[in-house]
Design an enzyme around this catalytic site. Structure first.
Site, mmCIF file in Angstrom:
data_model
loop_
_atom_site.group_PDB
_atom_site.id
_atom_site.type_symbol
_atom_site.label_atom_id
_atom_site.label_comp_id
_atom_site.label_asym_id
_atom_site.label_seq_id
_atom_site.Cartn_x
_atom_site.Cartn_y
_atom_site.Cartn_z
ATOM 1 N N TYR A 22 39.627 33.838 55.035
ATOM 2 C CA TYR A 22 38.165 33.970 54.980
ATOM 3 C C TYR A 22 37.704 34.211 53.547
ATOM 4 O O TYR A 22 38.129 35.175 52.895
ATOM 5 C CB TYR A 22 37.731 35.120 55.878
ATOM 6 C CG TYR A 22 36.244 35.227 56.035
ATOM 7 C CD1 TYR A 22 35.590 34.514 57.036
ATOM 8 C CD2 TYR A 22 35.487 36.044 55.209
ATOM 9 C CE1 TYR A 22 34.215 34.621 57.202
ATOM 10 C CE2 TYR A 22 34.121 36.148 55.368
ATOM 11 C CZ TYR A 22 33.491 35.436 56.364
ATOM 12 O OH TYR A 22 32.136 35.544 56.519
ATOM 13 N N TYR B 87 30.078 26.944 54.633
ATOM 14 C CA TYR B 87 30.149 28.326 55.101
ATOM 15 C C TYR B 87 29.470 28.412 56.454
ATOM 16 O O TYR B 87 28.260 28.539 56.561
ATOM 17 C CB TYR B 87 29.503 29.293 54.109
ATOM 18 C CG TYR B 87 29.672 30.730 54.557
ATOM 19 C CD1 TYR B 87 30.941 31.302 54.620
ATOM 20 C CD2 TYR B 87 28.596 31.500 54.954
ATOM 21 C CE1 TYR B 87 31.119 32.604 55.063
ATOM 22 C CE2 TYR B 87 28.765 32.809 55.396
ATOM 23 C CZ TYR B 87 30.029 33.352 55.445
ATOM 24 O OH TYR B 87 30.208 34.640 55.892
#
Ligand code: ZN
Lengths: 385, 147
Positions: free
Chosen positions: A289, A340
């Protein structure tokens, strides 16, 4: 401890919309499109879906998704909180539901419109602050990047991480995006000089230490391992799953614990590896992440790819880069250069790596680590062929 | 009332006593009445012993800079007008694991953008001052220990 879900479920379908800024479709519409594509990819009919798992922040609700896509009777539905920490959690909950017989065909997804009203965590400027925000916001620590920059500065101070290390992260993911036609940064190369002269956002972090702002949606379909064998895609088995809220954690502003640089990945990793037949040294590709570049060295340490304080140095010598790095990471470009979508695109890239269809395919990788947000209550998956 | 700055609710369930303290020029820390553990941010239950009883201890107001950022635009308008400005986290002298977020200023009525960012150092000793913003007194920090 024995995991009861190890290899008992598989991801058999993936779907994603185009990525963009200011897409016309609503979050609900994007969610339905991605789920529909994932079902087609799996070769399953919507009426067979009986399980749903999603981010609690999703604006398209389960009922609406089921009504739009034409799903069957739903017998399991659940939501995971804390934004970017929820991606692997949603998939893991879907897997647990299938493995325990609460449903047979489960869908997990994330749809996001950054332009949507109130989608920015710091958008609410009207109310007086209560809770944890009152200890940071009044002083101008407003955005997630400010909150992470505070930890990043301390990390740089304690462990000798430099801007060059953060550039290693940004440049690796950009290179991977340059190879991925679906990535936002597909045709936008970046040099170290570009990184170094970028404008500050929250010192010590510059523009290229931040993820993109992307509209789009992605979905996965899970079934039991037995059922997966009869479907059209190569099954990608959910080998291990973990979540964590470490003790005394405070979301995003974890400055008040004994050791703020021991983030949620540490507790998550402990359970993940305990449940896994693989150790970090066996893992040859990862999707970590990356809402902000400093999360990568922190995650490399937390998930055990190097020792405490060694995450920055780990990024040297192209270690994160395809094809020759020690651990090619975010091989589709990640949140910083592909899209994203709260990290859910990392799950799909993990599946493509295990299918052998990534645009930066790591030869011979038997497993892929996928993680969700570091800095928030989080989750992780270990996928395997 | 809509404020240009994001301000705490001085009547917050858990923090009202802290904000009453800053209005009197005191830096208070919530302390468990049963086991004595101090905690920031304040909360209803002691995580060490689960007591619901607490008191507020007055601290020296001295600490050291634990970390800091320099915020640049895009920011909310009131903050953007001050950018670039610093935000610091201070480790308090009474226990370096007790930390508060604030700003470094050059003088008691100074602004949060007056310090040259290149001069800010982790580990630098600082002391607290209180600045009124509307009806709230915010803790801010000045380098050094003396008055
Ligand atoms: Zn106690």
């Amino acid at each position: 401890m024995t995991s009861t879900i190890k290899d008992r479920t598989a991801i058999v379908g993936i779907g994603q919309t185009a990525f963009g800024k200011g897409l016309d479709a609503s979050e609900l519409s994007l969610a339905c499109q991605a789920i529909s594509l994932a079902l087609d990819d799996a070769g399953l009919a919507p009426s067979e879906v009986d399980g749903l798992a999603m981010f609690s922040m999703e604006s398209g609700r389960e009922v609406e998704v089921a009504r739009n896509v034409g799903l069957g009777d739903i017998t399991y539905f659940g939501e995971i909180g804390y934004g970017g920490g929820a991606g692997c959690g949603a998939v893991g909950h879907a897997a647990m539901a299938v493995a325990t017989g609460q449903c047979n065909v489960a869908v997990a997804w994330r749809a996001r419109k950054r332009s949507a009203k109130g989608s920015r965590p710091w958008a609410n400027v009207n109310a007086r602050l209560g809770g944890s925000n009152q200890w940071t916001r009044p002083f101008g620590l407003l955005r997630p990047v400010d909150e992470v920059a505070m930890l990043a500065r301390r990390y740089m101070h304690e462990f000798g991480c430099t801007r060059d290390h953060l550039a290693n992260v940004a440049l690796a993911f950009r290179k991977h995006a340059n190879r991925n036609p679906n990535a936002t940064m597909h045709e936008k190369p970046m040099t170290r000089a570009d990184y170094m002269k970028a404008r500050w956002i929250s010192e010590p972090l510059c523009l290229f230490d931040n993820c993109l702002e992307t509209d789009g949606a992605l979905a996965v379909v899970l079934v039991s391992a037995a059922r997966a064998k009869d479907l059209k895609q190569r099954p990608v088995y959910l080998h291990a799953f973990a979540q964590s809220i470490p003790r005394q954690h405070q979301v995003m502003t974890n400055y008040f614990t004994d050791d703020p640089l021991l983030g949620p990945s540490w507790a998550c990793a402990r359970l993940l590896w305990q449940h896994s037949d693989f150790a970090p040294r066996d893992v040859r590709v990862a999707q970590l992440y990356d809402a902000f570049s400093p999360l990568i060295p922190l995650s490399l340490e937390g998930y055990g790819f190097c020792g405490r304080g060694e995450g920055a140095a780990f990024t040297n010598d192209g270690a994160l880069e395809w094809p020759n790095g020690r651990l090619p990471t975010n091989t589709a470009g990640g949140g910083m250069s592909e899209a994203y979508v709260h990290g859910f695109n990392l799950v799909l890239e993990g599946v493509r790596q295990m299918r052998g269809t990534s645009t930066s395919q790591v030869d011979g990788a038997e497993s892929c680590l996928v993680t969700s947000g570091e800095g928030v209550p989080t989750s992780a998956l270990l996928l395997r062929r | 009332m809509e404020s240009a700055f994001l301000l705490p609710d001085p009547d917050d369930d858990d923090a009202a006593d802290f904000w009453r303290g800053t209005a009197r020029g005191e830096l208070l820390v919530q302390t468990c009445a049963a086991c004595g553990q101090r905690r920031i941010p304040p909360r209803p239950m002691c995580p060490a012993c689960r007591s619901l009883q607490h008191r507020w201890d007055k601290l020296s107001g001295c600490g050291t800079i634990w970390s800091f950022v320099i915020a640049h635009p895009p920011l909310l308008p009131a903050y953007q007008a001050l950018a670039p400005y610093n935000v610091i986290t201070v480790a308090l002298d009474e226990d370096p694991k007790l930390r508060l977020v604030g700003n470094l200023i050059a003088r008691p009525d100074g602004a949060i953008n007056e310090i040259d960012p290149a001069t800010i150092r982790i580990g630098e000793p600082v002391r607290v001052v209180f600045q009124q913003v509307e009806d709230v007194y915010l803790p801010r920090w000045i380098v050094g220990r003396g008055q």
